[in-house]
Motif scaffolding. Structure first.
Motif, PDB file in Angstrom:
ATOM      1  N   ARG A  82     -28.369 -70.988 -24.517  1.00  0.00           N
ATOM      2  CA  ARG A  82     -26.949 -71.323 -24.662  1.00  0.00           C
ATOM      3  C   ARG A  82     -26.762 -72.481 -25.628  1.00  0.00           C
TER       4      ARG A  82
ATOM      5  N   ALA B  88     -26.762 -65.594 -18.893  1.00  0.00           N
ATOM      6  CA  ALA B  88     -25.541 -65.388 -18.113  1.00  0.00           C
ATOM      7  C   ALA B  88     -25.826 -64.912 -16.702  1.00  0.00           C
TER       8      ALA B  88
ATOM      9  N   HIS C 205     -22.366 -74.748 -16.439  1.00  0.00           N
ATOM     10  CA  HIS C 205     -21.830 -73.431 -16.785  1.00  0.00           C
ATOM     11  C   HIS C 205     -22.195 -72.462 -15.673  1.00  0.00           C
ATOM     12  N   ASP C 206     -21.210 -71.809 -15.118  1.00  0.00           N
ATOM     13  CA  ASP C 206     -21.457 -70.838 -14.062  1.00  0.00           C
ATOM     14  C   ASP C 206     -22.110 -69.591 -14.633  1.00  0.00           C
TER      15      ASP C 206
ATOM     16  N   ARG D 234     -22.344 -65.722 -15.417  1.00  0.00           N
ATOM     17  CA  ARG D 234     -21.311 -64.773 -15.856  1.00  0.00           C
ATOM     18  C   ARG D 234     -21.823 -63.357 -15.575  1.00  0.00           C
TER      19      ARG D 234
ATOM     20  N   ASP E  57     -20.530 -60.453 -14.820  1.00  0.00           N
ATOM     21  CA  ASP E  57     -19.923 -59.288 -15.468  1.00  0.00           C
ATOM     22  C   ASP E  57     -20.418 -59.136 -16.899  1.00  0.00           C
ATOM     23  N   GLU E  58     -20.471 -60.263 -17.608  1.00  0.00           N
ATOM     24  CA  GLU E  58     -20.971 -60.234 -18.983  1.00  0.00           C
ATOM     25  C   GLU E  58     -22.436 -59.811 -19.020  1.00  0.00           C
TER      26      GLU E  58
END
Length: 730
Positions: free
Chosen positions: A569, A602, A631-632, A634, A636-637
């Motif tokens: 990231r 993610a 940062h959580d 993700r 779905d991504e």
């Protein structure tokens, strides 16, 4: 023991002289100089003077005399662990240099003679012998060394001025997390299991390397690294440590320098089995830092140990010295014969050295420490003191460079069989496709064989890649791990498997250009070396202009590290390149790898240190208002990317990733789906994995394990009846 700090004459690096040195020298059987400061060994220098254009260089070389500017001489004949060696480096005004090494024997009072047996550089090597005469003086005041060089046709004498009792300077910086337990000094006699002749003293990491021949200083930048950077679990991934190194090491920059970062943390995300790791993949310069995990297996003393606290302190100290040794380009004691050539070094599987594993020697760690004098072996000292500086200096030669690669004697062959292969009909890869191979280690005997559970980890391997028409080169992975040694039995006919992500490492992308390559793999197991049969690999030509156009951006270090370490990231340009690959080549094999790398960060929470623009690596983070941003995950991504990469065309994905990596990634996808509240879809994803592996001939035991995981997800789905189901893919 007290320590006396004495400034050297010119280099500004302090020399540390130990009062207990006389006792150590006596134990080694060497003559004791009196007073103790009367020592010939050290660094000497000659610089061109007013008449230097009229002088002749001491060694014939294909450069005119007026181009030689300076020379260094490293004399190693007395003091601690003398190697009876002299080496020299000649530097020219054209930034060209030559290095030579000679072995010595005494030929008179304060005089030594011996043959020159190694040279590196432009020297034509007609020289044969050197004679060195050095008369020690109190505090080295006015001390010189006169060297006579003899060749078949000439005799030449040069006088060098004493510079330092150490051969090279080096700088250490220690950073620590609040939950770590760093040990940078120990009392050598605290633990009862020790050699009877071991002096009782306070031993520091700095002293260990001072005794190895270095003028050690501290950077003054020691500090604390927030444990929050490691995420919610407090365990450090490679990516998180890379980020911390670049921000918190006050000396970080992409140049070769005699400087090292030592990071003390509690645990790696590999768990308790990883005691330390040497970083070697930051930019183009390698071997600049290491991390020590103080709560790993090195914090677990043997049952019934007489002084467990002292055992743990000694083990943490040993691990730090060991990993720091890798930053000096030292190999493990049992791996010296693997690598490219400086001098042909012999393996030392029983060495009582910082570079051996205590658990590897006969009798285990108790036998090791009962005979360990807290030093490096003579071969290691020879390398650190007298190899060309570029081979040793942090950030210079690549990791494990310049250690010989030789075929072992037949008498040392193992009953293990090593195979390197590709999970496809033929080992042919598309252009841009990252090359992932598979290792298979089989017990070919009729008796069980004990192997380490991490026997196929990259640090136990030497991999040599030869492109047709070019010289072979050694593959150097981005990281070198220090695992807890745990033996497992390999039954007759049983095999262990591991992926070999061969496409990128600290040398860059070793397999990238179209053409044919040959891959050799050597595994060190005990005192035997297991060699694979060579595997021929073919990389196809570009199939479109888009592939040619993407190659320059894809074959970069940032993209290579992002693929190997499962995403980032922080390296935004690498992520942009991978997104571009997906946009322009959505059906390609390389797009599978790109989607996986983009998805993996993610799948879990992630913390990133944000530093305001303009704050360089030398700037205090606190002073500029650095902030740790959480940062959580993700899901779905991640699910969308991994579905497209792994499930849309599972056969293609399994072939390009290899069965082992494919299984790991699909099982991660299943976990993400289940955590999001859809265990039925997770079970269906496991079903795709099971069918794919079964169709591709994977081991029945592997297919059965996947089926068990599928059934567990199905049971969870039945408990929560009514969970939405995803349509089954054809």
């Amino acid at each position: 023991m007290s320590l006396t700090t004495i400034p050297t004459e010119t280099d500004g690096h302090p020399e540390v002289v130990a009062d207990a040195e006389t006792e150590r020298v006596a134990e080694a059987g060497a003559a004791i100089p009196f007073p103790i400061l009367l020592r010939a060994s050290g660094l000497y220098r000659w610089d061109a003077g007013p008449l230097w254009p009229h002088l002749v260089p001491p060694l014939p070389a294909p450069l005119p005399p007026f181009l030689w500017r300076s020379e260094e001489l490293r004399l190693d004949v007395d003091g601690l662990s003398p190697q009876m060696t002299v080496s020299g480096t000649l530097r020219s005004s054209l930034a060209i240099q030559t290095h030579w090494v000679a072995s010595l024997t005494s030929s008179g009072p304060n005089q030594w003679t011996g043959p020159i047996w190694y040279s590196n550089g432009l020297l034509a090597t007609p020289q044969t012998t050197v004679t060195v005469k050095a008369t020690p003086t109190f505090l080295h005041l006015g001390q010189t060394a006169t060297v006579t060089f003899t060749t078949p046709s000439t005799v030449f004498t040069r006088q060098y001025r004493f510079q330092s009792a150490s051969f090279h300077p080096v700088e250490f910086e220690y950073d620590v997390t609040p939950d770590a337990h760093p040990v940078t000094a120990i009392q050598t006699c605290d633990h009862p299991n020790r050699p009877p002749a071991l002096p009782c003293e306070t031993l520091t990491l700095e002293t260990v390397y001072q005794r190895a021949g270095f003028a050690v200083t501290k950077s003054g930048g020691d500090g604390q690294v927030p444990v929050a950077l490691a995420g919610a679990d407090g365990a450090w991934s490679n990516t998180e440590m890379h980020d911390a190194m670049q921000v918190y090491w006050s000396r970080f920059q992409n140049i070769a320098q005699w400087s090292m970062w030592v990071f003390w943390a509690a645990l790696s995300d590999s768990g308790q089995s990883l005691g330390g790791i040497m970083f070697d993949d930051i930019g183009p310069n390698h071997r600049q830092g290491t991390a020590i995990f103080t709560d790993a297996f090195i914090a677990n003393p043997p049952a019934g140990d007489l002084n467990p606290a002292a055992w743990v302190a000694r083990m943490r100290f040993w691990t730090a010295a060991h990993e720091m040794g890798h930053c000096f380009n030292l190999a493990h004691s049992w791996q010296k014969s693997l690598g490219t050539s400086w001098i042909p070094l012999m393996d030392e599987p029983e060495a009582r050295s910082f570079m051996n594993y205590p658990y590897n020697v006969a009798g285990g760690q108790a036998a090791f420490f009962s005979d360990f004098m807290f030093r490096f072996s003579d071969q290691e000292l020879l390398f650190m003191r007298h190899a060309p500086a570029g081979f040793v200096q942090m950030g210079n030669a690549a990791w494990f460079d310049h250690h010989g690669f030789e075929r072992p004697d037949a008498a040392r062959q193992s009953s293990l069989v090593l195979q390197v292969r590709a999970n496809r009909a033929a080992p042919s890869f598309d252009f841009l496709e990252p090359v992932i191979l598979e290792l298979k280690l089989t017990n070919a005997s009729d008796q069980p064989i004990l192997v380490d559970e991490n026997v196929l980890s990259p640090e136990n391997l030497t991999v040599v890649i030869a492109k047709q028409g070019r010289s072979a080169r050694q593959w150097n992975p981005y990281s070198s791990l220090c695992h807890h040694s745990k033996a497992v039995a390999l039954a007759p006919g049983e095999s262990k498997y591991a992926p070999l992500q061969l496409y990128a490492g600290t040398n860059g992308w070793d397999i990238s250009e179209p053409g044919r390559y040959t891959v050799h793999v050597a595994l060190q197991h005990g005192d035997a070396t297991v060699l694979s049969e060579p595997l021929g690999v073919r990389v196809g030509a570009p199939g479109s202009f888009a592939e040619e156009d993407l190659a320059t951006d894809l074959f970069s270090e940032d993209v290579g590290r992002t693929l190997v370490f499962q995403g980032t990231r922080v390296l935004h340009s690498a992520n942009a390149t991978l997104e571009n690959v997906i946009d322009r080549l959505p059906e390609s094999r390389v797009a599978v790898h790109a989607r996986v790398a983009l998805a993996m960060p993610a799948t879990h929470p992630y913390k990133v240190l944000s530093v305001p623009p303009g704050a360089g690596p030398m700037t205090s983070v606190a002073a500029v208002g650095g902030v740790v941003r959480a940062h959580d995950a993700r899901p779905d991504e991640a699910r969308a990317q991994l579905d497209a990469a792994l499930i849309a065309d599972p056969g293609r994905a399994a072939e390009t990733l290899g069965h082992i990596v494919y299984r790991r990634r699909v099982e991660r996808l299943s976990a993400v789906i289940a955590t999001a509240g859809d265990p039925a879809a997770a079970a269906e994803t496991q079903g795709v994995l099971q069918e794919t592996l079964a169709a591709r001939g994977a081991l029945p035991s592997v297919v059965a394990e996947v089926e068990q995981t599928q059934q567990a997800y199905s049971a969870r789905a039945e408990l929560g009846a009514g969970s939405p189901k995803r349509p089954r893919r054809s």
